[in-house]
Design a protein around this motif. Structure first.
Motif, PDB file in Angstrom:
ATOM      1  N   GLY A  69       0.799  -1.181  -0.004  1.00 44.50           N
ATOM      2  CA  GLY A  69       0.019  -0.043   0.004  1.00 44.50           C
ATOM      3  C   GLY A  69       0.689   1.230   0.186  1.00 44.50           C
ATOM      4  O   GLY A  69       0.358   2.299   0.194  1.00 44.50           O
ATOM      5  N   ARG A  70       2.198   1.293  -0.379  1.00 42.30           N
ATOM      6  CA  ARG A  70       2.990   2.382  -0.175  1.00 42.30           C
ATOM      7  C   ARG A  70       3.578   2.941  -1.881  1.00 42.30           C
ATOM      8  O   ARG A  70       3.785   4.004  -1.617  1.00 42.30           O
ATOM      9  CB  ARG A  70       4.134   2.097   0.646  1.00 42.30           C
ATOM     10  N   LYS A  71       3.089   2.006  -2.724  1.00 40.36           N
ATOM     11  CA  LYS A  71       3.590   2.675  -3.995  1.00 40.36           C
ATOM     12  C   LYS A  71       2.571   2.284  -5.084  1.00 40.36           C
ATOM     13  O   LYS A  71       1.683   1.395  -4.580  1.00 40.36           O
ATOM     14  CB  LYS A  71       5.135   1.918  -4.249  1.00 40.36           C
ATOM     15  N   GLU A  79       3.131   7.094 -23.313  1.00 42.26           N
ATOM     16  CA  GLU A  79       4.231   7.618 -22.376  1.00 42.26           C
ATOM     17  C   GLU A  79       5.190   6.855 -21.561  1.00 42.26           C
ATOM     18  O   GLU A  79       6.009   7.077 -21.473  1.00 42.26           O
ATOM     19  CB  GLU A  79       3.786   8.589 -21.326  1.00 42.26           C
ATOM     20  N   GLY A  80       4.587   5.680 -21.449  1.00 41.00           N
ATOM     21  CA  GLY A  80       5.233   4.432 -20.917  1.00 41.00           C
ATOM     22  C   GLY A  80       5.067   4.474 -19.535  1.00 41.00           C
ATOM     23  O   GLY A  80       3.870   4.504 -18.950  1.00 41.00           O
ATOM     24  N   LEU A  81       5.794   3.521 -18.599  1.00 39.99           N
ATOM     25  CA  LEU A  81       5.687   3.026 -17.258  1.00 39.99           C
ATOM     26  C   LEU A  81       6.245   4.199 -16.272  1.00 39.99           C
ATOM     27  O   LEU A  81       7.136   4.938 -16.513  1.00 39.99           O
ATOM     28  CB  LEU A  81       6.434   1.892 -17.025  1.00 39.99           C
ATOM     29  N   TRP A  82       5.136   4.362 -15.482  1.00 38.37           N
ATOM     30  CA  TRP A  82       5.726   5.351 -14.023  1.00 38.37           C
ATOM     31  C   TRP A  82       5.652   4.645 -12.888  1.00 38.37           C
ATOM     32  O   TRP A  82       4.463   3.893 -12.511  1.00 38.37           O
ATOM     33  CB  TRP A  82       4.885   6.475 -14.166  1.00 38.37           C
ATOM     34  N   VAL A  83       6.539   4.513 -12.128  1.00 37.43           N
ATOM     35  CA  VAL A  83       6.637   3.833 -10.633  1.00 37.43           C
ATOM     36  C   VAL A  83       7.134   5.070  -9.802  1.00 37.43           C
ATOM     37  O   VAL A  83       8.036   5.697  -9.704  1.00 37.43           O
ATOM     38  CB  VAL A  83       7.561   2.688 -10.781  1.00 37.43           C
ATOM     39  N   GLY A  84       6.213   4.940  -8.346  1.00 36.80           N
ATOM     40  CA  GLY A  84       6.325   6.064  -7.495  1.00 36.80           C
ATOM     41  C   GLY A  84       5.715   5.753  -6.350  1.00 36.80           C
ATOM     42  O   GLY A  84       4.802   4.741  -6.299  1.00 36.80           O
ATOM     43  N   SER A 106      -8.865  -4.260 -22.670  1.00 32.92           N
ATOM     44  CA  SER A 106      -9.139  -4.496 -21.529  1.00 32.92           C
ATOM     45  C   SER A 106      -8.792  -3.912 -20.343  1.00 32.92           C
ATOM     46  O   SER A 106      -9.033  -4.198 -19.155  1.00 32.92           O
ATOM     47  CB  SER A 106      -9.024  -6.048 -21.381  1.00 32.92           C
ATOM     48  N   ARG A 107      -8.106  -2.728 -20.477  1.00 35.05           N
ATOM     49  CA  ARG A 107      -7.554  -1.694 -19.485  1.00 35.05           C
ATOM     50  C   ARG A 107      -6.422  -2.567 -18.748  1.00 35.05           C
ATOM     51  O   ARG A 107      -6.531  -2.340 -17.460  1.00 35.05           O
ATOM     52  CB  ARG A 107      -8.773  -1.241 -18.738  1.00 35.05           C
ATOM     53  N   SER A 108      -5.772  -3.491 -19.064  1.00 31.82           N
ATOM     54  CA  SER A 108      -4.674  -4.052 -18.395  1.00 31.82           C
ATOM     55  C   SER A 108      -3.342  -4.012 -19.120  1.00 31.82           C
ATOM     56  O   SER A 108      -3.519  -3.555 -20.334  1.00 31.82           O
ATOM     57  CB  SER A 108      -4.964  -5.501 -18.377  1.00 31.82           C
ATOM     58  N   ALA A 109      -2.325  -4.143 -18.467  1.00 32.45           N
ATOM     59  CA  ALA A 109      -0.981  -3.952 -19.151  1.00 32.45           C
ATOM     60  C   ALA A 109       0.014  -4.985 -18.466  1.00 32.45           C
ATOM     61  O   ALA A 109      -0.168  -5.452 -17.408  1.00 32.45           O
ATOM     62  CB  ALA A 109      -0.386  -2.554 -18.748  1.00 32.45           C
ATOM     63  N   PRO A 110       1.055  -5.209 -19.102  1.00 27.68           N
ATOM     64  CA  PRO A 110       1.859  -6.407 -18.735  1.00 27.68           C
ATOM     65  C   PRO A 110       2.887  -5.749 -17.775  1.00 27.68           C
ATOM     66  O   PRO A 110       4.199  -6.100 -17.714  1.00 27.68           O
ATOM     67  CB  PRO A 110       2.896  -6.845 -19.865  1.00 27.68           C
ATOM     68  N   PHE A 111       2.303  -5.378 -16.494  1.00 24.96           N
ATOM     69  CA  PHE A 111       3.325  -5.078 -15.329  1.00 24.96           C
ATOM     70  C   PHE A 111       2.588  -5.466 -13.978  1.00 24.96           C
ATOM     71  O   PHE A 111       1.226  -5.193 -14.003  1.00 24.96           O
ATOM     72  CB  PHE A 111       3.458  -3.352 -15.589  1.00 24.96           C
ATOM     73  N   GLU A 112       3.298  -5.802 -13.216  1.00 24.35           N
ATOM     74  CA  GLU A 112       2.611  -6.266 -12.000  1.00 24.35           C
ATOM     75  C   GLU A 112       3.571  -6.170 -11.017  1.00 24.35           C
ATOM     76  O   GLU A 112       5.064  -6.420 -11.019  1.00 24.35           O
ATOM     77  CB  GLU A 112       2.232  -7.952 -11.924  1.00 24.35           C
ATOM     78  N   TRP A 113       3.119  -5.546  -9.820  1.00 23.59           N
ATOM     79  CA  TRP A 113       3.944  -5.670  -8.349  1.00 23.59           C
ATOM     80  C   TRP A 113       4.499  -7.095  -8.007  1.00 23.59           C
ATOM     81  O   TRP A 113       3.670  -7.929  -8.168  1.00 23.59           O
ATOM     82  CB  TRP A 113       3.408  -5.118  -7.363  1.00 23.59           C
ATOM     83  N   ARG A 114       5.850  -7.401  -7.718  1.00 20.22           N
ATOM     84  CA  ARG A 114       6.270  -8.662  -7.067  1.00 20.22           C
ATOM     85  C   ARG A 114       5.572  -8.424  -5.560  1.00 20.22           C
ATOM     86  O   ARG A 114       5.098  -7.381  -5.233  1.00 20.22           O
ATOM     87  CB  ARG A 114       7.798  -8.375  -6.911  1.00 20.22           C
ATOM     88  N   SER A 115       5.178  -9.768  -5.011  1.00 21.04           N
ATOM     89  CA  SER A 115       4.490  -9.886  -3.908  1.00 21.04           C
ATOM     90  C   SER A 115       5.044  -9.214  -2.652  1.00 21.04           C
ATOM     91  O   SER A 115       4.287  -8.719  -1.764  1.00 21.04           O
ATOM     92  CB  SER A 115       4.224 -11.153  -3.635  1.00 21.04           C
TER      93      SER A 115
END
Length: 342
Positions: A69-71, A79-84, A106-115
């Protein structure tokens, strides 16, 4: 410079008899009406606890919150990927780059947070200025402080890596090879389009299957996938092939069609924690004419139907269904199931 937009991140807690008003954090202006609209209806075991406004560099695409819940991550088609972080003072890191043929329908993208919330698992690709692919997808790890780490290439003799759907934050993924040749420049011929289960962190293909060998499917080239790792450690993947085919694939078994009788050209769904049920959104929307540039149009025509539905995966049996009426132009995004499966 990318324009900053505002995301409202909402939190829910178990309702208490004298619950205070929801906290509004880092938001400007009057949020009273918005807070009222976010309260669950009808009242249930949860109540709204807080609304937090955070800055992201582009809007119009779903935002994924890290497990702790912090990022946040957000991916924009151009524009690409943003992580913050969720703190408005955190500028985060941008990773420029387009991806051809990804699943924005489908409003999805090939990116996911590691657990463990440490990194974002994703892909990058070289494209030309029109967005056509010059190379296959390449898995990477991305962090909020700007680090980008290349992972082992994920390859298959039947073609280049063309799509990745991550699962469970572990690095396992549903992948496709040699399936999107028309999105390349020059265009490629897909001789034997193939689906696969893989460990994208190690570059290992665990199991693969040519699409043309799946009975009842035909040569379809559009899909959305959701996966879980079951209690026995095996992967279960449910794939929607618009408009009317649903395929279930358990690791070490053959893929097979299942009787989920929902037709949709924009599948939005997720599996329960154990993979036994699927939560499907209805994409319910009004119909009518959409006018641009401030021109006046007739009011939207309300439409009634399914908002959300829970089904058993193997039998297609409906567990429950929520119906309603849409009076505006709306759509659904990928839903979520809580870790306790409630």
């Amino acid at each position: 410079m990318l324009k900053l937009s505002t995301l409202a991140a909402i939190g829910f807690v178990l309702a208490l008899p004298a619950m205070a008003s929801p906290r509004v954090i880092d938001c400007s202006g009057n949020w009273e009406a918005t807070v009222r609209s976010l309260e669950p209806e009808p009242a249930g075991p949860l109540t709204l606890s807080a609304v937090r406004c955070v800055s992201i560099p582009h809007d119009g695409y779903p935002v994924s919150l890290s497990p702790d819940g912090r990022k946040l991550l957000s991916f924009h088609e151009l524009e690409g990927l943003w992580v913050g972080g969720i703190d408005r003072a955190d500028t985060g890191s941008a990773f420029a780059g387009r991806i051809s043929g990804s699943t924005f329908g489908s409003r999805s993208a090939p990116f996911e947070w590691r657990s463990d919330s440490s990194v974002v698992m994703g892909v990058a690709q070289e494209t030309n200025r029109h967005g056509f692919a010059l190379t296959p997808l390449q898995p990477y790890l991305f962090t909020a402080d700007g680090q980008k780490t290349r992972l082992p290439a994920l390859s298959h003799p039947n073609g280049p890596l063309d799509e990745v759907f991550w699962m469970d934050g572990t690095g396992s993924a549903f992948a496709t090879f040699g399936t999107r040749g028309r999105y390349y420049n020059p265009e490629r011929t897909d001789v034997s389009p193939t689906i696969a289960m893989a460990n994208a962190l190690t570059g290992e293909v665990l199991q693969s299957f040519p699409i043309t060998e799946i009975e009842g499917l035909g040569d379809r080239r559009q899909w959305v996938a959701a996966s879980r790792t079951k209690d026995n450690g095996r992967i279960r993947t449910l794939v929607a092939w618009p408009p009317d085919r649903w395929m279930l694939w358990d690791q070490n078994e053959r893929p097979r069609l299942v009787p989920i009788e929902i037709e949709t050209r924009r599948p939005t769904f997720t599996l329960s924690m154990d993979g036994s049920q699927v939560l499907i959104m209805g994409n319910l929307s009004a119909t009518g004419v959409v006018c641009e540039f401030g021109r006046k149009c007739p009011a939207p025509i309300p439409q009634s139907g399914m908002i959300a539905q829970l089904r058993e995966v193997t039998s297609g049996t409906v567990v429950w269904s929520i119906d309603g009426t849409a009076r505006g132009f709306t759509t659904s995004i990928v839903p979520a199931v809580s870790p306790n499966n409630r």
